[in-house]
Design a protein around this motif. Structure first.
Motif, PDB file in Angstrom:
ATOM      1  N   ARG A 174      -0.596  45.492  41.488  1.00 54.78           N
ATOM      2  CA  ARG A 174       0.823  45.116  41.473  1.00 54.78           C
ATOM      3  C   ARG A 174       1.165  44.080  42.550  1.00 54.78           C
ATOM      4  O   ARG A 174       1.976  43.205  42.332  1.00 54.78           O
ATOM      5  CB  ARG A 174       1.699  46.360  41.698  1.00 54.78           C
ATOM      6  N   ARG A 175       0.527  44.212  43.717  1.00 50.13           N
ATOM      7  CA  ARG A 175       0.945  43.393  44.854  1.00 50.13           C
ATOM      8  C   ARG A 175      -0.176  42.556  45.451  1.00 50.13           C
ATOM      9  O   ARG A 175       0.010  41.944  46.499  1.00 50.13           O
ATOM     10  CB  ARG A 175       1.523  44.296  45.947  1.00 50.13           C
ATOM     11  N   GLY A 176      -1.340  42.556  44.814  1.00 48.37           N
ATOM     12  CA  GLY A 176      -2.466  41.872  45.432  1.00 48.37           C
ATOM     13  C   GLY A 176      -3.322  41.079  44.468  1.00 48.37           C
ATOM     14  O   GLY A 176      -4.551  41.053  44.613  1.00 48.37           O
ATOM     15  N   VAL A 177      -2.711  40.428  43.496  1.00 51.55           N
ATOM     16  CA  VAL A 177      -3.448  39.530  42.613  1.00 51.55           C
ATOM     17  C   VAL A 177      -3.143  38.106  43.046  1.00 51.55           C
ATOM     18  O   VAL A 177      -1.975  37.735  43.236  1.00 51.55           O
ATOM     19  CB  VAL A 177      -3.065  39.751  41.136  1.00 51.55           C
ATOM     20  N   TRP A 178      -4.190  37.292  43.199  1.00 55.00           N
ATOM     21  CA  TRP A 178      -4.051  35.970  43.794  1.00 55.00           C
ATOM     22  C   TRP A 178      -4.577  34.884  42.852  1.00 55.00           C
ATOM     23  O   TRP A 178      -5.511  35.113  42.089  1.00 55.00           O
ATOM     24  CB  TRP A 178      -4.811  35.910  45.118  1.00 55.00           C
ATOM     25  N   VAL A 179      -3.957  33.710  42.948  1.00 58.64           N
ATOM     26  CA  VAL A 179      -4.444  32.533  42.238  1.00 58.64           C
ATOM     27  C   VAL A 179      -4.667  31.433  43.277  1.00 58.64           C
ATOM     28  O   VAL A 179      -4.111  31.478  44.373  1.00 58.64           O
ATOM     29  CB  VAL A 179      -3.453  32.064  41.155  1.00 58.64           C
ATOM     30  N   ALA A 180      -5.493  30.430  42.903  1.00 60.32           N
ATOM     31  CA  ALA A 180      -5.884  29.419  43.883  1.00 60.32           C
ATOM     32  C   ALA A 180      -5.653  28.013  43.343  1.00 60.32           C
ATOM     33  O   ALA A 180      -6.005  27.710  42.205  1.00 60.32           O
ATOM     34  CB  ALA A 180      -7.350  29.601  44.247  1.00 60.32           C
ATOM     35  N   GLU A 181      -5.095  27.171  44.180  1.00 61.09           N
ATOM     36  CA  GLU A 181      -4.885  25.766  43.856  1.00 61.09           C
ATOM     37  C   GLU A 181      -5.784  24.925  44.755  1.00 61.09           C
ATOM     38  O   GLU A 181      -5.639  24.960  45.987  1.00 61.09           O
ATOM     39  CB  GLU A 181      -3.425  25.386  44.087  1.00 61.09           C
ATOM     40  N   PRO A 182      -6.720  24.160  44.194  1.00 67.89           N
ATOM     41  CA  PRO A 182      -7.611  23.361  45.047  1.00 67.89           C
ATOM     42  C   PRO A 182      -6.850  22.233  45.726  1.00 67.89           C
ATOM     43  O   PRO A 182      -5.898  21.676  45.178  1.00 67.89           O
ATOM     44  CB  PRO A 182      -8.635  22.816  44.063  1.00 67.89           C
ATOM     45  N   VAL A 183      -7.279  21.902  46.939  1.00 69.37           N
ATOM     46  CA  VAL A 183      -6.703  20.790  47.684  1.00 69.37           C
ATOM     47  C   VAL A 183      -7.511  19.544  47.366  1.00 69.37           C
ATOM     48  O   VAL A 183      -8.718  19.499  47.632  1.00 69.37           O
ATOM     49  CB  VAL A 183      -6.707  21.076  49.195  1.00 69.37           C
ATOM     50  N   ALA A 184      -6.881  18.563  46.774  1.00 66.60           N
ATOM     51  CA  ALA A 184      -7.578  17.356  46.323  1.00 66.60           C
ATOM     52  C   ALA A 184      -8.308  16.670  47.472  1.00 66.60           C
ATOM     53  O   ALA A 184      -7.751  16.487  48.557  1.00 66.60           O
ATOM     54  CB  ALA A 184      -6.581  16.392  45.680  1.00 66.60           C
ATOM     55  N   GLY A 185      -9.576  16.310  47.206  1.00 67.06           N
ATOM     56  CA  GLY A 185     -10.354  15.560  48.180  1.00 67.06           C
ATOM     57  C   GLY A 185     -10.968  16.389  49.282  1.00 67.06           C
ATOM     58  O   GLY A 185     -11.659  15.857  50.160  1.00 67.06           O
ATOM     59  N   THR A 186     -10.743  17.678  49.297  1.00 65.06           N
ATOM     60  CA  THR A 186     -11.298  18.547  50.345  1.00 65.06           C
ATOM     61  C   THR A 186     -12.064  19.684  49.684  1.00 65.06           C
ATOM     62  O   THR A 186     -11.461  20.663  49.234  1.00 65.06           O
ATOM     63  CB  THR A 186     -10.184  19.129  51.237  1.00 65.06           C
ATOM     64  N   PRO A 187     -13.387  19.577  49.583  1.00 69.25           N
ATOM     65  CA  PRO A 187     -14.178  20.599  48.894  1.00 69.25           C
ATOM     66  C   PRO A 187     -13.961  21.999  49.461  1.00 69.25           C
ATOM     67  O   PRO A 187     -13.796  22.179  50.669  1.00 69.25           O
ATOM     68  CB  PRO A 187     -15.623  20.128  49.109  1.00 69.25           C
ATOM     69  N   HIS A 188     -13.936  22.971  48.563  1.00 69.48           N
ATOM     70  CA  HIS A 188     -13.859  24.396  48.914  1.00 69.48           C
ATOM     71  C   HIS A 188     -12.562  24.774  49.614  1.00 69.48           C
ATOM     72  O   HIS A 188     -12.474  25.845  50.227  1.00 69.48           O
ATOM     73  CB  HIS A 188     -15.048  24.805  49.785  1.00 69.48           C
ATOM     74  N   THR A 189     -11.555  23.935  49.536  1.00 69.99           N
ATOM     75  CA  THR A 189     -10.293  24.209  50.222  1.00 69.99           C
ATOM     76  C   THR A 189      -9.202  24.476  49.191  1.00 69.99           C
ATOM     77  O   THR A 189      -9.056  23.730  48.213  1.00 69.99           O
ATOM     78  CB  THR A 189      -9.901  23.043  51.129  1.00 69.99           C
ATOM     79  N   TYR A 190      -8.418  25.535  49.444  1.00 69.39           N
ATOM     80  CA  TYR A 190      -7.436  25.997  48.461  1.00 69.39           C
ATOM     81  C   TYR A 190      -6.128  26.375  49.126  1.00 69.39           C
ATOM     82  O   TYR A 190      -6.079  26.739  50.310  1.00 69.39           O
ATOM     83  CB  TYR A 190      -7.960  27.232  47.713  1.00 69.39           C
TER      84      TYR A 190
END
Length: 519
Positions: A112-128
């Protein structure tokens, strides 16, 4: 329904963006490290707490499971992050609003309170940018790095700086899931590196005290006995030579009888494992001297310190243990008789006979003048030496009273001196004698587990050692306050400074080696 549809559109878009950028969010089942900055401040379970509701924060990298997170995919548009040590999940502690703090919670609550989604940061590998599924307009945030213990919050991405909301997420499959021989040996290596150093004669460990030296030397004996590695025989010899250089081999000038008993135990055990008589000679001579001068009350109990009337568990317990070891080392069975007499004398006045039966609790000291318990405090080390004496006397005499006492001692200790997860939570201090007490208990728990063929107590010790390991600092050292993260600078706000004092830091080493009794 309209909000759900909108959210799904956003979430799927985020997943697609990660894929198009050429570096995707880690797959389900992978373990990840989530770092805030280039200095290595990573998402960590505060104090490695096993309790739901405990906080999550950033801490300097110490390479432990409490700083890693298992990715568990939820459908196609989100993931739960489960801590690799605690098994609890990253979640928001209340309604998803800006400023809400982040905690660990159970899997059911995380749904209910701990599901996450990730948006990558353009130009920076492995960074969200990491967002809660319940409100993707917010994101995981923390104050910029540079110090330990920064609380995690949720923030509005548009109003936050990249340093607060960009997270470097990389996979890491190297974390142990439990105490292993490799973890145990690493703990010893880090402890030695911090405290063991050459001296004018031999080597010294820590500040060079008396009972403190004896207990740290016993850790080395534990390691020799449980691994069979002769490097520990060499290490003990270096410490023994240094101790005798500083204190001589006649210890009568020390008025504290328990100090002498502790060192007699360490030396006699070393003799039993190595056959080197230079360890046995001072142990036997000084025990005989100490026992004669300490036996003042006519009831076979011993006084703790010369000139003081009280008889304490901290002398009677180790004296009984030392006598048993001396009986084994010399073949003189009269030492077993002394051990039994001392044990029974202590039992008569310092054991809690609730309802006419021993309930497993050992009190601290008794005043023969008032004929009353002078201190009802019960501690890990007094419980431990009483347990050891009961085990050794049962093994020799076969009297069931000793086995019954040992059972009661172990059960009471595990029930009353631990938290709800079985982790010892007493002596949560970083200075003074109390720092070393848990380490004494551990070797006698090993004796009990082996004698009674109950491996669950070895597992109990291993769990305690592993908890302390998860709370270590950058140098790999864990202080005696096992429930608290050890600071990298070795100094606590209350004045505790253990940069050069290895006593408290040895307690988890004792737990780790005694949890694995087979060479």
């Amino acid at each position: 329904m309209k909000q759900t549809k909108t959210y799904r559109t956003i979430a799927v878009a985020l997943v697609c963006l990660a894929t198009l950028a050429g570096y995707s969010w880690p797959r389900s089942g992978q373990t990840v490290r989530i770092a805030q900055d280039t200095r290595g401040h990573v998402l960590s379970a505060e104090n490695s707490s096993l309790t739901p509701g405990s906080r999550v924060m950033t801490w300097s990298e110490t390479n432990v499971p409490a700083q890693r997170w298992l990715v568990e995919t939820v459908g196609e548009d989100g993931a739960i992050l489960r801590n690799a040590y605690t098994g609890l999940c990253l979640a928001v502690d209340s309604a998803v609003v800006s400023g809400g703090r982040l905690i660990q919670t159970t899997a059911s609550e995380a749904s209910r309170r701990g599901v996450w989604v990730a948006e990558p940061v353009a130009g920076t590998p492995h960074t969200y940018i990491i967002r809660p599924k319940a409100d993707p307009g917010l994101c995981l945030s923390a104050a910029p790095g540079g110090r330990d213990g920064i609380q995690l919050t949720l923030a509005v991405a548009a109003k936050s700086t990249p340093q607060r909301i960009h997270w470097c997420v990389t996979t890491d499959s190297s974390m142990p899931s439990e105490l292993t021989p490799a973890v145990r040996d690493e703990m010893m290596t880090c402890w030695k590196r911090q405290y063991y150093r050459p001296a004018q004669v031999g080597h010294i460990i820590g500040k060079g005290g008396w009972w403190e030296d004896a207990e740290m030397m016993e850790i080395v004996v534990d390691a020799l006995e449980t691994t069979g590695d002769t490097c520990y025989a060499t290490m003990f010899d270096q410490l023994f030579r240094n101790f005798c250089h500083r204190n001589g081999t006649d210890w009568r000038k020390n008025d504290y009888n328990d100090d002498i008993a502790w060192m007699c135990i360490a030396c006699t055990r070393a003799y039993l494992l190595t056959g080197r008589k230079e360890y046995l000679r001072p142990a036997k001579a000084n025990f005989d001297m100490m026992y004669a001068r300490a036996d003042k009350h006519g009831d076979h109990t011993l006084i703790w310190c010369m000139g003081k009337p009280t008889t304490n568990s901290c002398i009677n317990g180790p004296a009984a243990v030392a006598a048993c070891y001396l009986a084994q080392a010399t073949g003189n069975k009269a030492y077993y008789d002394k051990a039994r007499a001392t044990y029974m004398g202590q039992r008569a006045i310092l054991y809690n006979m609730a309802g006419g039966h021993f309930n497993g609790q050992v009190f601290d000291c008794y005043d023969p003048h008032t004929r009353k318990i002078a201190n009802h405090w019960s501690s890990t080390y007094n419980q431990g030496t009483s347990l050891g004496a009961a085990c050794m006397l049962y093994a020799h005499f076969g009297d069931p009273v000793f086995r019954q006492d040992a059972d009661a001692l172990m059960e009471w200790t595990a029930s009353h001196l631990t938290d709800g997860h079985g982790i010892i939570n007493v002596c949560q201090t970083v200075k003074g004698d109390l720092t070393g007490f848990k380490g004494i208990l551990m070797r006698y728990v090993r004796q009990y587990a082996v004698l009674t063929s109950q491996p669950r107590w070895l597992q109990w010790m291993a769990a305690n050692a592993f908890h302390a390991y998860n709370n270590r600092n950058e140098q790999g050292v864990s202080m005696s306050a096992w429930m608290t993260k050890t600071p990298d600078g070795f100094c606590f706000s209350n004045g505790g400074d253990f940069r050069h004092d290895g006593v408290g830091a040895m307690t988890c080493i004792s737990a780790a080696f005694n949890a694995m009794p087979e060479p």
